[in-house]
Design a protein around this motif. Structure first.
Motif, PDB file in Angstrom:
ATOM      1  N   GLY A 184       0.849  -1.182   0.000  1.00  0.00           N
ATOM      2  CA  GLY A 184       0.000   0.000   0.000  1.00  0.00           C
ATOM      3  C   GLY A 184       0.880   1.224   0.000  1.00  0.00           C
ATOM      4  O   GLY A 184       1.858   1.289  -0.749  1.00  0.00           O
ATOM      5  N   THR A 185       0.577   2.173   0.866  1.00  0.00           N
ATOM      6  CA  THR A 185       1.429   3.351   1.010  1.00  0.00           C
ATOM      7  C   THR A 185       2.844   2.915   1.341  1.00  0.00           C
ATOM      8  O   THR A 185       3.811   3.473   0.854  1.00  0.00           O
ATOM      9  CB  THR A 185       0.873   4.266   2.119  1.00  0.00           C
ATOM     10  N   GLY A 186       2.958   1.881   2.182  1.00  0.00           N
ATOM     11  CA  GLY A 186       4.233   1.243   2.515  1.00  0.00           C
ATOM     12  C   GLY A 186       4.146  -0.223   2.157  1.00  0.00           C
ATOM     13  O   GLY A 186       3.258  -0.650   1.419  1.00  0.00           O
ATOM     14  N   THR A 188      11.084   5.612   3.643  1.00  0.00           N
ATOM     15  CA  THR A 188      10.330   6.486   4.544  1.00  0.00           C
ATOM     16  C   THR A 188      10.778   6.328   6.001  1.00  0.00           C
ATOM     17  O   THR A 188      10.577   7.229   6.798  1.00  0.00           O
ATOM     18  CB  THR A 188       8.819   6.202   4.455  1.00  0.00           C
ATOM     19  N   GLU A 191      10.510  -1.646   0.358  1.00  0.00           N
ATOM     20  CA  GLU A 191       9.460  -0.634   0.241  1.00  0.00           C
ATOM     21  C   GLU A 191       9.791   0.441  -0.799  1.00  0.00           C
ATOM     22  O   GLU A 191       8.890   1.010  -1.407  1.00  0.00           O
ATOM     23  CB  GLU A 191       9.231   0.003   1.612  1.00  0.00           C
ATOM     24  N   SER A 206       6.172  -0.267  -2.791  1.00  0.00           N
ATOM     25  CA  SER A 206       5.004   0.404  -2.204  1.00  0.00           C
ATOM     26  C   SER A 206       4.291   1.217  -3.280  1.00  0.00           C
ATOM     27  O   SER A 206       4.888   1.594  -4.295  1.00  0.00           O
ATOM     28  CB  SER A 206       5.424   1.321  -1.054  1.00  0.00           C
ATOM     29  N   GLY A 207       3.037   1.502  -3.051  1.00  0.00           N
ATOM     30  CA  GLY A 207       2.283   2.329  -3.995  1.00  0.00           C
ATOM     31  C   GLY A 207       2.919   3.688  -4.180  1.00  0.00           C
ATOM     32  O   GLY A 207       3.038   4.189  -5.309  1.00  0.00           O
ATOM     33  N   ARG A 208       3.345   4.276  -3.081  1.00  0.00           N
ATOM     34  CA  ARG A 208       3.984   5.594  -3.144  1.00  0.00           C
ATOM     35  C   ARG A 208       5.274   5.528  -3.977  1.00  0.00           C
ATOM     36  O   ARG A 208       5.534   6.407  -4.793  1.00  0.00           O
ATOM     37  CB  ARG A 208       4.293   6.061  -1.716  1.00  0.00           C
ATOM     38  N   THR A 252      -0.878   7.734  -9.574  1.00  0.00           N
ATOM     39  CA  THR A 252      -1.050   6.698  -8.560  1.00  0.00           C
ATOM     40  C   THR A 252      -0.428   5.399  -9.075  1.00  0.00           C
ATOM     41  O   THR A 252      -0.222   5.236 -10.287  1.00  0.00           O
ATOM     42  CB  THR A 252      -2.533   6.443  -8.250  1.00  0.00           C
TER      43      THR A 252
END
Length: 193
Positions: free
Chosen positions: A26-28, A62, A70, A74-76, A92
């Motif tokens: 996901g975000t991570g 992060t 990550e 990750s998505g980010r 995205t």
């Protein structure tokens, strides 16, 4: 992450598994381990945290570390890497995956790097713990048709030394995995008490 894996083992795509690695993209990137039919979080609670394994380049993570899984999966990170590579505005991870499926070579390269990184994390886990059942959830897994194929292809190129087949599954419960996992834990603790 632990509740996600417990949910998937209780009622999801890997229901009944005795050993499993759960990964959320996901975000991570999160991870958890299910060993001998129970959640195993290690002596300090960090077992299975696959997102922060180093050795995946030199990009800043992060968490402040460098080269963690990550930073590629990750998505980010998928969105950031594509934007940096193409000079495009904000996107995205889902848009990157859609572009990859539409034939965009830059998007496919970013998604392939993510798939290769996830596969490497899975193979590290298989090599260290002989865990060969893997369930993947999180927002990035909504593009599982593409990402799952890329992860599977990378695993096929370098299968585990044990010769075991890696069972790679997308979350069967989606956003309900965490709540069902929490309920399963509460139920098990009530019956123990």
């Amino acid at each position: 992450m632990n509740a996600f894996l417990r949910g998937e083992v209780s009622a999801g795509s890997i229901a009944g598994s005795r050993e499993a690695l759960g990964i959320t993209l996901g975000t991570g990137v999160g991870g958890a381990l299910w060993i001998d039919g129970r959640l195993w979080d290690g002596p300090r609670g960090a077992a299975g945290e696959i997102g922060h394994i180093p050795g995946f380049g030199d990009a800043l993570c992060t968490c402040g570390g460098r080269g963690h899984l990550e930073t590629l999966a990750s998505g980010r990170s998928i969105a950031r890497r594509y934007s940096e590579q193409t000079g495009s505005g904000p996107v995205t991870a889902r848009e990157v995956a859609t572009s990859a499926l539409g034939g965009d070579p830059d998007a496919l390269a970013v998604m392939t790097d993510a798939g290769d990184a996830v596969a490497r994390g899975v193979l590290i886990t298989a090599g260290l713990l002989d865990v060969t059942t893997v369930v993947v959830g999180g927002g990035v897994s909504r593009s599982w048709g593409l990402l799952g194929q890329l992860v599977g292809d990378a695993i096929d190129r370098q299968p585990p030394v044990s010769g075991a087949t890696i069972r790679l599954e997308a979350s069967g419960l989606g956003v309900d995995a965490v709540s069902l996992g929490a309920a399963a834990r509460a139920r098990s603790e009530l019956f123990v008490a």
